[in-house]
Structures are given as C-alpha cells and as structure tokens.
Design a protein around this motif. Structure first.
Motif, PDB file in Angstrom:
ATOM      1  N   GLN A 181       2.577   8.121  -0.684  1.00  0.00           N
ATOM      2  CA  GLN A 181       1.851   7.347  -1.679  1.00  0.00           C
ATOM      3  C   GLN A 181       0.604   6.747  -1.051  1.00  0.00           C
ATOM      4  O   GLN A 181       0.560   6.482   0.158  1.00  0.00           O
ATOM      5  N   THR A 199       3.712  -2.952  -5.783  1.00  0.00           N
ATOM      6  CA  THR A 199       2.934  -4.167  -6.030  1.00  0.00           C
ATOM      7  C   THR A 199       3.841  -5.291  -6.523  1.00  0.00           C
ATOM      8  O   THR A 199       3.681  -6.466  -6.122  1.00  0.00           O
ATOM      9  N   HIS A 248       5.430   4.285  -8.508  1.00  0.00           N
ATOM     10  CA  HIS A 248       5.308   3.688  -7.180  1.00  0.00           C
ATOM     11  C   HIS A 248       4.335   2.517  -7.110  1.00  0.00           C
ATOM     12  O   HIS A 248       4.683   1.442  -6.604  1.00  0.00           O
ATOM     13  N   GLU A 249       3.111   2.729  -7.577  1.00  0.00           N
ATOM     14  CA  GLU A 249       2.094   1.682  -7.405  1.00  0.00           C
ATOM     15  C   GLU A 249       2.513   0.351  -8.027  1.00  0.00           C
ATOM     16  O   GLU A 249       2.493  -0.679  -7.351  1.00  0.00           O
TER      17      GLU A 249
END
Length: 521
Positions: A243, A196, A191-192
C-alpha cells in the motif's frame, strides 16, 4: 477597543485567528512600522500570552531542568513540553513502540484457529454468516464465496493455552508475555481509510495521529531527538502487495507542526537536510541559526504566531540532531548476541529486524513514540507463499525486541503493539486450490497483540464464530484500542481534548470508547 481585542485575542492554546494575521499584514503595508494604532495593543497581548504560558508551565519546566542537572544530563532525565495536569493518573507507559503491519494479516492464519473449516473446504460461505455484509469491488463480482481453510498448523502454548500458528514460532514462545485480542473490529473496509482510522481516530486524513497526541500532551523525554519518530521497514517477497504510505499517517494535523513524526531513513542521510552542506563548518551553521532565530523572534514579537516559535525550536532540534542521529544509527558497538537475537536480517539496512533494533535504541534514548511500518501484508492471492515470508520477517525480531526491552528493565514502561488495520475473509478471493488461495478485506473481526507497560501477559481476549467472520464475545473497536493506549500513559481519553473549529477534538472521537480492562493490570 472592544473590536480589536476580540479580533486579536488568542484561543486557549495561544493560536491567533487568521483575521488577526490578515489585519496585521494589511496594516503594516499601509503604515510605517510602529505607527498603526493597534500595534502597541498587539505587542502587549503577545507579551501577556507569553507570561500566561510561562506561569502555567513554569513549575514543570524548572523542575525538569533541576532534575536533569541532578541526573547528570541523561536523555530521559529531561522532560520538556506537555500540558499542565497530564497525566491524569499514574501512568504505566513512558513510551510506545507501535509495529504496524500494513495490508492486514489474516487472523485465521495467525491467532484465530478455526479447525472446523477443514470440513468446509470449497463450500460456500452461508448467507446467515455473511448477513449481507458489504464487500470490496475485488470480490463483489464473484459468483461464489468458497471457504478456504488455513493450510498452516496450530498448537497451544503458555499457561493460557493460546493457539498460535506455526508461522510464528518465536511469538508462540512468549504468549505469556503478551495479550492477544482476537475481537478487534472497524468500519473501514479499504486500506487507506482503515490505516488512517487506526492512526488518527478518523478515516479521512488531516487529524493528528497517536504519536502526535502523546507528544502534545506529555511532551518530550529527551533534548536531542524528536519525541515522535517513524521508521519504514522493507519487505522482501517479490509477490507481496503493498500500500502507498505517506507523511499524512504521522502528521500532527491541527496540532502544531512540532508534534509531527520525524521519519528516519535506513540509507544515506537518516534525516534529510539536517547535515551541513559541503564547505559549511558547524560554527558557520551555528552563526546562521542564531541570526535566523533572531529574525524569527522579531516576527514572533510582531505577530504573536506560536508557529514562529515552532520554527525556531525545529531549527535548533535539527542542529542537535546532527550529533545525536549519527550516534543513534551507529550500531557498530552492539554485541554479537544482539545481532543473533534479532536474526540475520538485522544487519540489512531498513529491514524489519533492523527497524526493531533501532526502535529499542530510540526508546532507550528517550523517544516517546516510535512507529514502524512494514508493508506487504495485502494477501489477496498467493497467500501461503507470501504470508510465510512476511511472518518470517517479523517473528524473530518481535520476540527479540520484547526480550531485549525486558532484560534492560524497559518493558515495564514501554508499550509494544503489533497490529494491522483490519482482518481477512475466510472465503477465498479468486481461484481456490488445496495449496493456494487468497483472502479479501474483512473489517468485522481480526487479531492483534500488545505487551509491556501494564498489559497483562498470557491473556487471550475475545472470540469469533467458527468462520472467523463475526465476533461472538468481547468486541473491541478501534476507539477502544486507542482509549487503552492513552490509559496506559495515564490519560483519560474523555478529558484529553484540543479546541479546534469550535469543537473539543479527541483522538477517540465523539462515539463511545472504553478501555479494554481485561488486558490491563
């Protein structure tokens, strides 16, 4: 003098090297103010840079002020900042509302209908389809990858015959107004980095996000609100995975801090620290800011650091927001029809529905880029239960937002985006039953939709295989998606650069990116 000139020379954007600041600080500690031999040179160079920047932008700035006076001071009549030469060609979009569904909605439960999977229930995903794809640690230890057909029904809608899930009945009503891309893909599998990458064009935090790039390149359309505003919408299902989210996603990165997004809160003070403390009257705050501005101006004249000017501008913006933000967030005058259109959640502070309404209010007040984040889409388990709740939270508000913009004459120049950061696997994560299953991360294919600002409605772009696992036609990479956003704002992504650490940095990076011409008018 060749040495000092090279050290002190600003770059093309007016930024001075760190060595210049260090030399200046050392010099002023050792000598009385004004006595160092290069003080005069530094002041002159700062003044010259100011004149260059003035003449480069003067025509646009004066023209904007003149137009503002003719139009009676309406918010969008004021165009401030931006780069000379932008846009590169006539734009379709003036502003963007980007609704990001954090956690990745499963494409086979929303827009990518795969009826053949019903015959594959609980059979293993063929190796010929997976092709040795990298897996997350959440499913890499599974001994089987059983196919989990969607439990939700689909039907065709609109002139395009687009397949839409029963979870999105309002969205189904407007398929002729939106373009659905079913062939998105990315390299990120967690996810991160994936979020991003979508927001900044790079998987590692530290680059400017899309809103910052547009604010830097095109400037602001209003005087009393930021050009880039962020809203964080609540989700309500207790089993929904979420998240982490942080200001890194709306950071200006290596651009000036003035281009960062400003986060508006749903409760208490919408913006922290802009209100006066108890007992401090507006006249006192005005006097304090005038004094602070004067001190910052002295610092700027001495050092020539453009970030000092940024601080001055941000203090002034905060002062103006003391009036503009309460007016923005006061929805008491919205008619009953508006609340009915956006749905019952629209009266809940911080809900996705209220965030969509607030996004419309921000757009009509001249905010260039409005980013809304909605969490809870990480359906690793309990998918049928959690996904139904998540879709219900966004479906009616998204429909209402598009129709609201349309009836106000704003959809023609407002780009609306609804997207996640990657897709979901056709195989089940964990236990599979006929009524319950979960899905893992899948970067190879997923779906999103766009509307307004020159996006062709009624278009379904791209195809995937019968497993919704690999793209079979018209792939669209994240970079292509970003290039398309810039294109709608009249910007050639290849020419829109910023010099940083000796490189011409771009939102779309150094690899090939193409505008998705099939969805633009």
């Amino acid at each position: 003098m060749s040495g000092p000139r090279q050290i002190l020379q600003p770059d093309d954007e007016g930024h001075y090297a760190r060595a210049a600041h260090e030399l200046d600080q050392v010099s002023h500690r050792r000598l009385a103010p004004g006595r160092h031999p290069i003080d005069g040179l530094a002041r002159n160079m700062a003044m010259q840079e100011t004149r260059r920047r003035f003449f480069a932008r003067g025509a646009q700035g004066i023209g904007g002020l003149a137009l503002a006076s003719l139009l009676g001071g309406h918010a969008e009549a004021v165009q401030t900042g931006g780069l000379a030469g932008l846009p590169h060609f006539p734009p379709k979009a003036k502003r963007c509302i980007y609704l990001h569904l954090m956690g990745a909605p499963p494409q086979m439960e929303t827009f990518d209908y795969k009826p053949a999977m019903k015959d594959w229930y609980d059979k293993d995903l063929p190796d010929s389809i997976r092709q040795g794809q990298r897996l997350t640690t959440m499913t890499s230890g599974q001994t089987r990858f059983p196919i989990a057909p969607s439990v939700f029904q689909f039907a065709q809608y609109g002139k395009s015959g687009a397949w839409v899930s029963e979870l999105l009945p309002y969205t189904a009503r407007m398929v002729d107004q939106i373009a659905i891309i079913r062939s998105m893909h990315t390299e990120a599998i967690n996810h991160e980095p994936a979020i991003t990458f979508f927001q900044t064009g790079f998987m590692i935090a530290g680059r400017p996000c899309i809103g910052s790039w547009l604010s830097y390149g095109l400037g602001s359309m209003n005087e009393d609100l930021p050009a880039f505003v962020v809203l964080q919408a609540k989700h309500y299902h207790p089993k929904a995975n979420v998240q982490a989210i942080s200001a890194r996603l709306w950071s200006a990165g290596f651009l000036s801090g003035q281009y960062s997004g400003v986060s508006l809160r749903a409760t208490a003070d919408p913006v922290l620290f802009i209100n006066n403390p108890d007992g401090v009257a507006p006249t006192v705050r005005r006097t304090m800011l005038d004094g602070l501005s004067a001190m910052n101006e002295l610092t700027y004249r001495r050092l020539g650091d453009p970030e000092t000017k940024t601080r001055i501008a941000q203090y002034e913006m905060a002062f103006r927001m003391q009036t503009s933000v309460p007016e923005l967030t006061d929805t008491s005058q919205e008619p009953a029809a508006t609340w009915e259109a956006y749905g019952p959640d629209s009266r809940k502070p911080g809900s996705f529905a209220q965030s969509c309404l607030m996004a419309r209010r921000l757009a009509e007040r001249g905010v260039r880029f409005i980013q809304v984040y909605h969490r809870g889409w990480d359906v690793h388990s309990n998918l049928p239960e959690v996904l139904a709740s998540q879709c219900k939270e966004i479906d009616q508000p998204c429909f209402a937002l598009v129709q609201d913009l349309k009836q106000r004459g704003m959809l023609d120049d407002t780009l609306v985006i609804v997207a996640g950061e990657f897709g979901r696997t056709i195989y089940s994560q964990g236990k599979l039953t006929p009524t319950d299953y979960g899905r893992d991360h899948h970067p190879r294919c997923f779906s999103l939709w766009m509307a307004g600002a020159g996006i062709q409605g009624g278009v379904v772009h791209g195809e995937t295989d019968e497993f919704s696992y690999n793209i079979t036609r018209d792939p669209v990479h994240v970079r292509d998606f970003q290039a398309t956003i810039l294109h709608q704002f009249g910007i050639d992504h290849e020419k829109f650069t910023y010099k940083y650490q000796g490189l011409d940095m771009k939102l779309t990076g150094v690899e090939k990116a193409e505008v998705v011409k099939a969805i633009v008018a």
